[in-house]
Design a protein around this motif. Sequence first.
Motif, mmCIF file in Angstrom:
data_model
loop_
_atom_site.group_PDB
_atom_site.id
_atom_site.type_symbol
_atom_site.label_atom_id
_atom_site.label_comp_id
_atom_site.label_asym_id
_atom_site.label_seq_id
_atom_site.Cartn_x
_atom_site.Cartn_y
_atom_site.Cartn_z
ATOM 1 N N ALA A 219 0.839 -1.200 0.000
ATOM 2 C CA ALA A 219 0.000 0.000 0.000
ATOM 3 C C ALA A 219 0.875 1.250 0.000
ATOM 4 O O ALA A 219 0.608 2.215 -0.716
ATOM 5 C CB ALA A 219 -0.918 -0.009 1.220
ATOM 6 N N GLU A 220 1.926 1.198 0.785
ATOM 7 C CA GLU A 220 2.824 2.345 0.868
ATOM 8 C C GLU A 220 3.348 2.720 -0.521
ATOM 9 O O GLU A 220 3.290 3.888 -0.934
ATOM 10 C CB GLU A 220 3.992 2.012 1.789
ATOM 11 N N MET A 223 0.818 4.152 -2.887
ATOM 12 C CA MET A 223 0.602 5.580 -2.671
ATOM 13 C C MET A 223 1.697 6.393 -3.375
ATOM 14 O O MET A 223 1.409 7.361 -4.080
ATOM 15 C CB MET A 223 0.588 5.869 -1.169
ATOM 16 N N ILE A 248 -4.893 -0.121 -2.891
ATOM 17 C CA ILE A 248 -5.323 0.555 -1.667
ATOM 18 C C ILE A 248 -4.491 1.814 -1.432
ATOM 19 O O ILE A 248 -5.018 2.880 -1.106
ATOM 20 C CB ILE A 248 -5.227 -0.406 -0.455
ATOM 21 N N ARG A 252 -5.660 5.865 -1.679
ATOM 22 C CA ARG A 252 -5.282 6.820 -0.633
ATOM 23 C C ARG A 252 -4.746 8.115 -1.248
ATOM 24 O O ARG A 252 -5.168 9.219 -0.902
ATOM 25 C CB ARG A 252 -4.216 6.176 0.255
ATOM 26 N N ARG A 255 -7.460 10.111 -3.058
ATOM 27 C CA ARG A 255 -8.334 10.792 -2.118
ATOM 28 C C ARG A 255 -7.673 11.996 -1.492
ATOM 29 O O ARG A 255 -8.310 13.022 -1.246
ATOM 30 C CB ARG A 255 -8.703 9.822 -0.995
ATOM 31 N N ASP A 256 -6.380 11.837 -1.198
ATOM 32 C CA ASP A 256 -5.657 12.943 -0.585
ATOM 33 C C ASP A 256 -5.663 14.159 -1.505
ATOM 34 O O ASP A 256 -5.476 15.289 -1.061
ATOM 35 C CB ASP A 256 -4.215 12.530 -0.268
ATOM 36 N N ILE A 279 -13.083 -2.742 2.718
ATOM 37 C CA ILE A 279 -12.735 -1.326 2.674
ATOM 38 C C ILE A 279 -13.710 -0.558 1.777
ATOM 39 O O ILE A 279 -14.519 -1.145 1.065
ATOM 40 C CB ILE A 279 -11.304 -1.139 2.148
ATOM 41 N N SER A 280 -13.575 0.768 1.820
ATOM 42 C CA SER A 280 -14.430 1.614 0.988
ATOM 43 C C SER A 280 -13.577 2.376 0.009
ATOM 44 O O SER A 280 -12.622 3.026 0.411
ATOM 45 C CB SER A 280 -15.175 2.624 1.855
ATOM 46 N N ARG A 282 -15.247 -0.890 -1.888
ATOM 47 C CA ARG A 282 -14.875 -2.293 -2.085
ATOM 48 C C ARG A 282 -14.148 -2.380 -3.417
ATOM 49 O O ARG A 282 -14.601 -1.809 -4.420
ATOM 50 C CB ARG A 282 -16.116 -3.162 -2.163
ATOM 51 N N GLU A 327 -17.053 -2.105 -6.099
ATOM 52 C CA GLU A 327 -17.437 -0.697 -6.180
ATOM 53 C C GLU A 327 -16.390 0.289 -6.681
ATOM 54 O O GLU A 327 -16.697 1.453 -6.884
ATOM 55 C CB GLU A 327 -17.874 -0.200 -4.789
ATOM 56 N N ILE B 248 -12.163 -2.477 10.725
ATOM 57 C CA ILE B 248 -12.403 -2.334 9.286
ATOM 58 C C ILE B 248 -13.736 -2.987 8.897
ATOM 59 O O ILE B 248 -14.538 -2.419 8.152
ATOM 60 C CB ILE B 248 -11.233 -2.946 8.485
ATOM 61 N N ARG B 252 -17.318 -1.163 7.629
ATOM 62 C CA ARG B 252 -18.048 -1.679 6.466
ATOM 63 C C ARG B 252 -19.548 -1.790 6.776
ATOM 64 O O ARG B 252 -20.403 -1.324 6.025
ATOM 65 C CB ARG B 252 -17.472 -3.057 6.098
ATOM 66 N N ARG B 255 -21.212 1.630 7.185
ATOM 67 C CA ARG B 255 -21.415 2.286 5.896
ATOM 68 C C ARG B 255 -22.558 1.663 5.124
ATOM 69 O O ARG B 255 -23.313 2.350 4.431
ATOM 70 C CB ARG B 255 -20.151 2.134 5.066
ATOM 71 N N ASP B 274 -0.463 -2.265 9.167
ATOM 72 C CA ASP B 274 -0.017 -1.532 7.994
ATOM 73 C C ASP B 274 -1.098 -0.759 7.251
ATOM 74 O O ASP B 274 -0.985 0.429 6.993
ATOM 75 C CB ASP B 274 0.514 -2.573 7.014
ATOM 76 N N ILE B 275 -2.112 -1.476 6.893
ATOM 77 C CA ILE B 275 -3.140 -0.959 6.001
ATOM 78 C C ILE B 275 -3.984 0.142 6.648
ATOM 79 O O ILE B 275 -4.598 0.956 5.954
ATOM 80 C CB ILE B 275 -4.005 -2.165 5.543
ATOM 81 N N TYR B 278 -3.878 3.613 5.355
ATOM 82 C CA TYR B 278 -4.155 3.857 3.944
ATOM 83 C C TYR B 278 -5.635 3.851 3.600
ATOM 84 O O TYR B 278 -6.077 4.505 2.673
ATOM 85 C CB TYR B 278 -3.396 2.837 3.082
ATOM 86 N N ILE B 279 -6.390 3.079 4.335
ATOM 87 C CA ILE B 279 -7.811 3.010 4.039
ATOM 88 C C ILE B 279 -8.531 4.303 4.407
ATOM 89 O O ILE B 279 -7.961 5.179 5.037
ATOM 90 C CB ILE B 279 -8.456 1.848 4.823
ATOM 91 N N SER B 280 -9.782 4.384 3.988
ATOM 92 C CA SER B 280 -10.577 5.560 4.301
ATOM 93 C C SER B 280 -11.752 5.160 5.178
ATOM 94 O O SER B 280 -12.477 4.250 4.823
ATOM 95 C CB SER B 280 -11.134 6.183 3.023
ATOM 96 N N ARG B 282 -8.720 6.810 7.513
ATOM 97 C CA ARG B 282 -7.538 6.286 8.198
ATOM 98 C C ARG B 282 -7.968 5.987 9.634
ATOM 99 O O ARG B 282 -8.626 6.802 10.276
ATOM 100 C CB ARG B 282 -6.445 7.325 8.246
#
Lengths: 334, 334
Positions: A219-220, A223, A248, A252, A255-256, A279-280, A282, A327, B248, B252, B255, B274-275, B278-280, B282
């Motif tokens: 993920a890092e 980004m 993922i 991020r 979105r930022d 996650i959102s 999906r 999604e 997480i 879900r 939401r 980790d993740i 990054y997710i929304s 955070r």
Amino acid sequence: MVSIKDIAKQAGMSPSTVSRVVNGKKHVNSAKREQILKLIEKTGYVPNKAARSMVLKRTSTVGIVIPDTFNIFQRELFSIIERNLESFGYYTLFFFVKFEDMSEENCLAKLKGEQPDGIIMIHEVKNAAFYDYLAAAGIPVVTSTFNYPGIFSIHVNEEQASMEAVNHLLQLGHRKILMISGDGFTFGRQRADGFFQALAAADVPWADDRVVFVRHYTAEFGMYGMRELLLRNRDFTALFAATDELAIGAVRALRDEGIRVPEDVSVMGFDDIDISNYISPRLTTIRQPIKEIGEQTALVMHRFLSRSDLPGSGKEQILPHRLIIRESTAALAR
Amino acid sequence: MVSIKDIAKQAGMSPSTVSRVVNGKKHVNSAKREQILKLIEKTGYVPNKAARSMVLKRTSTVGIVIPDTFNIFQRELFSIIERNLESFGYYTLFFFVKFEDMSEENCLAKLKGEQPDGIIMIHEVKNAAFYDYLAAAGIPVVTSTFNYPGIFSIHVNEEQASMEAVNHLLQLGHRKILMISGDGFTFGRQRADGFFQALAAADVPWADDRVVFVRHYTAEFGMYGMRELLLRNRDFTALFAATDELAIGAVRALRDEGIRVPEDVSVMGFDDIDISNYISPRLTTIRQPIKEIGEQTALVMHRFLSRSDLPGSGKEQILPHRLIIRESTAALAR
DNA sequence: ATGAAAGCGCTAACAT
DNA sequence: ATGTTAGCGCTTTCAT
């Protein structure tokens, strides 16, 4: 530690008899067998693996070579392999290859000392000497999730799968599609190749600067990759990331910058890791048949080892992937 | 496989001399040493681990007991432990405990056969016989991320950390706070205890039905847990999940009901996987000092094994956690 | 400094 | 059916 001799002494029999019982051999008086079994139970005797390996010249152990930085997909995979191997009666030994010079050599040295009966590779080792040694030593090797010339491989058709991913985006009306992949392993290049091919097949003009290769499939780095892409050119409507974790991280970064997924940009992943469905948004992604890959890998290894049945004529087994639409992708607005 | 005898024969010396060289002992003529070293290099000789273990009566191997379903936090932890153990010269052997009856017994049997010199437990085995055997066999044990009476343990103060998590929510003005935890392991109960204590300390009335205990600490079960809670009572403004993965899944579920995080409901996790960054949104969470825990665990084990320095007087080492405030929590809207 | 010999726990061939 | 023996690869006394 109670040994076979102790049991023999207590039972007033010879070690051989005890050994026969332990190994379920025939030619043992059933009364004696009973008695020994009882004694084993009572004393908690368990055969010493080292001693047994030495005389048998096999360890009943399968080594799994895996990157130290394994991702969630690989974690699930090796869990499944381990389970299946166990059901066949093998021990599993992990060889973690670190992201360092010498780590592969190191790993090879370890492997020589441990002498596993077979090796399953979930990690694509770069050094050809690794494979050469294994071949020379006559140790069966199976590669899982990637293929290596001359080695039995179990994997999906990466290019094909990527093409389907991109085609999904294309069907949604997207033309300006970006990609983030990694340069570390073959699959990263294969997935990028699928991307190029799909675009070419659809006659979509494409420029070099629309793809970025990052160092890790995390993920890092997803980004970072997205930020880089954003710097280069903001005119795009979709992104294909070579792994879900990359996706993922990319979401991020998007979105930022206030870019919405999927309203402004559609994002595709690859692997369908666990978390992708929670996650959102999906994640739309490609699912590898992880269970089947794991099961087949263990099975093929077992066949090699038991020689009961050599793996089919071919040298590879290609398992079907599947597009999972969720999604993070949407039809191009307007 | 080239053995010590082969080397000896080729060098025209005895196996003993070769052994001395291999093990870096004194009392070897340096010319001979050179010659042998060259031969070792040339032939690719590596000592057979099984043979060595047998005479030495130690395996230089440390077993790590870990749940088959290890989460991302545990995955990182054992990677770190493995690395550190390797730097001390130990092999690492994984014992995966599955979520099945008999799996612990199974694992114990394996362990007896493998005879690791020490055991690190990242997984809280339920069966006391497990610990009893280890103690009786004189095998050093270190538990990491949880404590067990009489065993050297390295972990954070779970209750304290949970209290801080809840206090953060309290300070934000939340009073109607829910919790999702698991009943599987001690840490689940400890984190729930911290939750209760923090609420009690702040004089916040609380009802039984505001906490749910699920079977696994995964996103999937986080979602189930949240749905259950939603069914019971919708009058709440914050949630504390015992792990990030649980959180997480909970987000879900929230939401899916059109409940926004953090605008409508604040969500706290625990572990800082980790993740989570990054997710929304955070995730706001509690970070365990995973690197330190891993390093200390390996170090303490090494001390036990080398007897160079016995671990300090106490039986546990408590490492500091940290509250990481991100986006999933917000002040209560009036 | 070096070699010979014994033995770790086990299995397999060979006797009986 | 059962016991005796040798030996797997290594380290470690014990001689020399």
